[in-house]
Design a protein around this motif. Sequence first.
Motif, mmCIF file in Angstrom:
data_model
loop_
_atom_site.group_PDB
_atom_site.id
_atom_site.type_symbol
_atom_site.label_atom_id
_atom_site.label_comp_id
_atom_site.label_asym_id
_atom_site.label_seq_id
_atom_site.Cartn_x
_atom_site.Cartn_y
_atom_site.Cartn_z
ATOM 1 N N THR A 116 -28.427 17.175 41.801
ATOM 2 C CA THR A 116 -27.125 16.419 41.843
ATOM 3 C C THR A 116 -26.114 16.943 41.323
ATOM 4 O OG1 THR A 116 -28.627 14.515 41.305
ATOM 5 C CG2 THR A 116 -26.299 13.995 40.859
ATOM 6 N N ASP A 117 -24.922 17.044 41.884
ATOM 7 C CA ASP A 117 -23.662 17.656 41.502
ATOM 8 C C ASP A 117 -23.013 16.951 40.397
ATOM 9 O OD1 ASP A 117 -21.371 18.737 41.158
ATOM 10 O OD2 ASP A 117 -21.083 19.186 43.181
ATOM 11 N N THR A 118 -23.177 17.150 39.173
ATOM 12 C CA THR A 118 -22.342 16.211 38.121
ATOM 13 C C THR A 118 -20.908 16.680 38.071
ATOM 14 O OG1 THR A 118 -23.080 18.136 36.473
ATOM 15 C CG2 THR A 118 -24.679 16.260 36.796
ATOM 16 N N THR A 119 -20.493 17.364 38.897
ATOM 17 C CA THR A 119 -19.035 17.635 38.665
ATOM 18 C C THR A 119 -17.973 16.890 39.657
ATOM 19 O OG1 THR A 119 -19.029 19.502 40.178
ATOM 20 C CG2 THR A 119 -19.379 19.722 37.886
ATOM 21 N N VAL A 120 -18.731 16.080 40.509
ATOM 22 C CA VAL A 120 -17.990 14.899 41.338
ATOM 23 C C VAL A 120 -18.290 13.647 41.095
ATOM 24 C CG1 VAL A 120 -17.525 16.921 43.292
ATOM 25 C CG2 VAL A 120 -19.928 15.276 43.168
ATOM 26 N N GLY A 121 -17.329 12.895 41.330
ATOM 27 C CA GLY A 121 -17.359 11.570 40.846
ATOM 28 C C GLY A 121 -16.322 10.620 41.682
ATOM 29 N N LEU A 122 -16.585 9.291 41.660
ATOM 30 C CA LEU A 122 -15.436 8.534 42.264
ATOM 31 C C LEU A 122 -13.982 8.766 41.512
ATOM 32 C CD1 LEU A 122 -17.363 5.238 42.634
ATOM 33 C CD2 LEU A 122 -16.377 6.523 44.420
ATOM 34 N N GLY A 123 -13.166 9.040 42.404
ATOM 35 C CA GLY A 123 -11.514 8.979 41.875
ATOM 36 C C GLY A 123 -11.573 10.175 41.124
ATOM 37 N N GLY A 124 -12.220 11.094 41.248
ATOM 38 C CA GLY A 124 -12.273 12.675 40.786
ATOM 39 C C GLY A 124 -12.814 12.673 39.352
ATOM 40 N N THR A 125 -13.367 11.475 38.948
ATOM 41 C CA THR A 125 -14.001 11.366 37.643
ATOM 42 C C THR A 125 -15.242 12.325 37.722
ATOM 43 O OG1 THR A 125 -12.862 9.353 37.175
ATOM 44 C CG2 THR A 125 -14.386 10.267 35.448
ATOM 45 N N ALA A 126 -15.470 13.238 36.936
ATOM 46 C CA ALA A 126 -16.861 14.033 36.845
ATOM 47 C C ALA A 126 -17.618 13.471 35.668
ATOM 48 C CB ALA A 126 -16.557 15.555 36.646
ATOM 49 N N GLU A 127 -19.156 13.465 36.165
ATOM 50 C CA GLU A 127 -19.943 12.901 35.176
ATOM 51 C C GLU A 127 -19.817 13.900 33.988
ATOM 52 O OE1 GLU A 127 -23.809 12.141 36.659
ATOM 53 O OE2 GLU A 127 -24.647 12.817 34.648
ATOM 54 N N ASP A 128 -19.791 15.134 34.260
ATOM 55 C CA ASP A 128 -19.810 16.041 33.178
ATOM 56 C C ASP A 128 -18.299 17.205 33.168
ATOM 57 O OD1 ASP A 128 -19.779 18.398 31.606
ATOM 58 O OD2 ASP A 128 -21.988 18.896 32.280
ATOM 59 N N PRO A 129 -17.176 16.451 32.900
ATOM 60 C CA PRO A 129 -16.061 17.160 32.634
ATOM 61 C C PRO A 129 -15.990 18.521 32.364
ATOM 62 C CG PRO A 129 -16.077 15.146 31.587
ATOM 63 C CD PRO A 129 -17.291 15.472 31.678
ATOM 64 N N LEU A 130 -16.597 19.060 31.390
ATOM 65 C CA LEU A 130 -16.753 20.422 31.114
ATOM 66 C C LEU A 130 -17.418 21.504 32.088
ATOM 67 C CD1 LEU A 130 -16.147 22.138 28.478
ATOM 68 C CD2 LEU A 130 -18.356 21.863 27.886
ATOM 69 N N ALA A 131 -18.530 20.785 32.755
ATOM 70 C CA ALA A 131 -19.079 21.522 33.992
ATOM 71 C C ALA A 131 -18.048 21.749 35.001
ATOM 72 C CB ALA A 131 -20.163 21.029 34.742
ATOM 73 N N LYS A 132 -17.325 20.651 35.513
ATOM 74 C CA LYS A 132 -16.006 20.656 36.311
ATOM 75 C C LYS A 132 -15.116 21.730 36.054
ATOM 76 C CE LYS A 132 -13.061 17.834 38.775
ATOM 77 N NZ LYS A 132 -12.138 16.286 38.898
ATOM 78 N N GLY A 133 -14.684 21.749 34.936
ATOM 79 C CA GLY A 133 -13.702 22.631 34.110
ATOM 80 C C GLY A 133 -14.117 24.200 34.489
ATOM 81 N N ALA A 134 -15.267 24.432 34.052
ATOM 82 C CA ALA A 134 -16.032 25.727 34.103
ATOM 83 C C ALA A 134 -16.145 26.160 35.601
ATOM 84 C CB ALA A 134 -17.363 25.669 33.453
ATOM 85 N N LYS A 135 -16.309 25.192 36.548
ATOM 86 C CA LYS A 135 -16.477 25.424 37.958
ATOM 87 C C LYS A 135 -15.264 25.777 38.462
ATOM 88 C CE LYS A 135 -17.787 22.390 41.277
ATOM 89 N NZ LYS A 135 -18.723 21.433 42.067
#
Lengths: 139, 197
Positions: free
Chosen positions: B108-127
């Motif tokens: 599961t990709d935890t950096t994508v979500g509805l409306g651009g909201t990531a389940e894990d914002p820190l992981a999204k930022g790091a990516k």
Amino acid sequence: MKTLKLLSFVLAAGALALNGCSTVNSVENAQREGQRNMISDQRVITDAGLNRKVAIVGVNSAMTPGGLLKVQVEVENHTHSPQRFLYHFEWFDANGMQVNNIVSASVPEQIEGKESKFIYSIAPNPSCRDFRVKFIEAD
Amino acid sequence: MKNKILIPLLAAVIPALFTGCATDAHYVQTGDKEQIISVGQINIQDYANAANDAVKELLQSGALDKVANPPAILAVSRIVNNTGQQIDLNLITKKIRVALRDSGKALTDTTVGLGGTAEDPLAKGAKQEGEFMNDQKTTRLPDFTLSGRIIQTIDRAGNTRRSTYSFQLSLTDKQGLAVWEGEKEIGKQGTRSTVGF
């Protein structure tokens, strides 16, 4: 007096018979095309009462398209009344170690009188080689 | 004389009767014989059973095996709660996600979500930071999205109530096609909640 006792006994038995008994009639194709890969099983019966009511008929297995072991168990209700039980699959790898499975909750099941039913599960990962199914009678 | 025997006997029997009715706190396993069954709400074992069925059907379908680079990448989309109660939908989605990851079939990709909201914002930022530093887009888009709906229907006949919970799930590929769909109905009937099965 005797007639009264007999009458109440007949009424009680009749009421029980009407409430508890409903069996299943079924029909299927006589010439089956699918062949079940039956596997030899080893049974440990500690609840003879449950085994008398809901008996294990046989176990067969197959592989899913993704290479996971699928096991199907046929159970049959030997009584004329519905029976409820819980079943639970456990999986083991090639070393005999139990494989953790997050969705391994006991599954409630009901089987009608004289009904034959299949329960199945899919191995949680491709390393699973063996399995065990536990049956518990519901209160 | 009779009273001398009767009174201590009653004194011993009555508390024993009362303690027999009470239940001391103890640990239980989800889905065991002592589970609490509420007609008007979804119990924890219901989520487990719905997830169990969904995972079995999904793995059996082989839908996740049809990706070019296994394991498949999954993103959790909207799961609508159409019941009368507040539900944390992670109670079902997390079980499915963990089971699919353990099977080796999907991550599961935890950096994508509805409306651009990531389940894990820190992981999204790091990516994003990694992509910026390397000056190349390394993100692999999810192969599938998981969406669904939980619906409750209630029927009444006198004091007896029947609640049916339908857990509907869909797995959609990048072309927008539902490559797998599953539904599990859990029905409960009674006049009051009970312990047992």
